[in-house]
Design a protein around this motif. Sequence first.
Motif, PDB file in Angstrom:
ATOM      1  N   THR A  15       0.835  -1.189   0.000  1.00 26.67           N
ATOM      2  CA  THR A  15       0.000   0.000   0.000  1.00 26.67           C
ATOM      3  C   THR A  15       0.881   1.255   0.000  1.00 26.67           C
ATOM      4  O   THR A  15       0.614   2.209  -0.706  1.00 26.67           O
ATOM      5  CB  THR A  15      -0.939  -0.025   1.222  1.00 26.67           C
ATOM      6  N   ARG A  40      -1.300  -3.548   2.998  1.00 22.94           N
ATOM      7  CA  ARG A  40      -2.638  -3.084   3.352  1.00 22.94           C
ATOM      8  C   ARG A  40      -3.019  -3.548   4.765  1.00 22.94           C
ATOM      9  O   ARG A  40      -2.823  -4.712   5.116  1.00 22.94           O
ATOM     10  CB  ARG A  40      -3.658  -3.624   2.342  1.00 22.94           C
ATOM     11  N   SER A  41      -3.539  -2.613   5.543  1.00 20.48           N
ATOM     12  CA  SER A  41      -4.017  -2.866   6.916  1.00 20.48           C
ATOM     13  C   SER A  41      -2.907  -3.231   7.890  1.00 20.48           C
ATOM     14  O   SER A  41      -3.178  -3.674   8.998  1.00 20.48           O
ATOM     15  CB  SER A  41      -5.095  -3.952   6.943  1.00 20.48           C
ATOM     16  N   GLU A  42      -1.671  -3.064   7.457  1.00 18.77           N
ATOM     17  CA  GLU A  42      -0.560  -3.344   8.354  1.00 18.77           C
ATOM     18  C   GLU A  42      -0.276  -2.108   9.214  1.00 18.77           C
ATOM     19  O   GLU A  42      -0.415  -0.981   8.737  1.00 18.77           O
ATOM     20  CB  GLU A  42       0.680  -3.673   7.515  1.00 18.77           C
ATOM     21  N   VAL A 171      -3.431   5.636   3.560  1.00 18.24           N
ATOM     22  CA  VAL A 171      -2.440   5.280   4.572  1.00 18.24           C
ATOM     23  C   VAL A 171      -2.346   6.454   5.542  1.00 18.24           C
ATOM     24  O   VAL A 171      -2.539   7.615   5.163  1.00 18.24           O
ATOM     25  CB  VAL A 171      -1.073   4.954   3.913  1.00 18.24           C
ATOM     26  N   THR A 202      -4.122   1.309   7.020  1.00 20.63           N
ATOM     27  CA  THR A 202      -2.694   1.053   6.858  1.00 20.63           C
ATOM     28  C   THR A 202      -1.950   2.167   7.586  1.00 20.63           C
ATOM     29  O   THR A 202      -2.231   3.350   7.336  1.00 20.63           O
ATOM     30  CB  THR A 202      -2.345   1.056   5.356  1.00 20.63           C
TER      31      THR A 202
END
Length: 254
Positions: A15, A40-42, A171, A202
């Motif tokens: 991302t 993504r989503s980290e 992000v 993210t």
Amino acid sequence: MASTYNEKGTPSSATLSVRALHKSFGVLPVLKGIDLHVQRSEMVFVLGPSGSGKSTMLRCCNLLEEPDSGAILIEGDKLTGPGVDLNKMRQRIGMVFQSFNLYPHLSALGNVTLALRRVLKMPREQAESEAIAALTKVGLSNRAGHFPSQLSGGQQQRVAIARALALKPTVMLFDEPTSALDPELVGDVLDVMRDVKEQGMTMLVVSHEMKFARDAADRVVFMDGGVIVEQGPPEQIFGAPTQERTRTFLSRFH
Ligand code: ADP
Ligand code: MG
């Protein structure tokens, strides 16, 4: 994490990608080739001593600083280059600073609404309802009419997070979001950050909240002297760092 594809069909696994980023101030090299990929989503935590280049790296990610060389990509799209609308690209990046930077003469609602009206050109009514939704997400719907001076530091930072969140970025970057707060106010801000993560955001976070990093980060990056010294899951970086510089740095927090 599965690969994502941007609208041009270019495969892009991350991302946010920072590639071979170099930045000097005058003769002082501050970033000496940073490669970092956030999926993504980290939620990725960046640790490192003062002066190691953490803020400069974040600021390069939304072009508050111009990189000397290297590239920043959001979902595979380069942040700069021919034909790129920089303002549109910046909208994909939310930023939360140590100093909350709220307008003192506007209420919490006014601060979030103004961002939506200015940045997304939203009509007032829609902006206000989106702003209320964002303030609700950070637990402050009951403080919407309060001015910054009537809010605690933790509440002000939560308004700043709501303001960033309301713009629906791809992000979010956090630069020491709790380091200006009295210790008893830190927890509420970290709880909000955890909620934001759980909603799938993210996040790239510079912070020395080690316990939070250990609990909530997907990955921890240790920077020193303008390079990434090592990175890995929190249990590895905190429990069994491989580099002497990481061990020395972390020992100061025990
Ligand atoms: P960190 O956030 O890890 O503490 P910074 O990215 O703020 O580190 O700073 C890294 C180095 O770059 C420091 O030596 C700092 O003095 C220098 N620096 C940062 N911003 C500027 C600037 N605008 N002009 C000159 N030097 C700067
Ligand atoms: Mg800094």
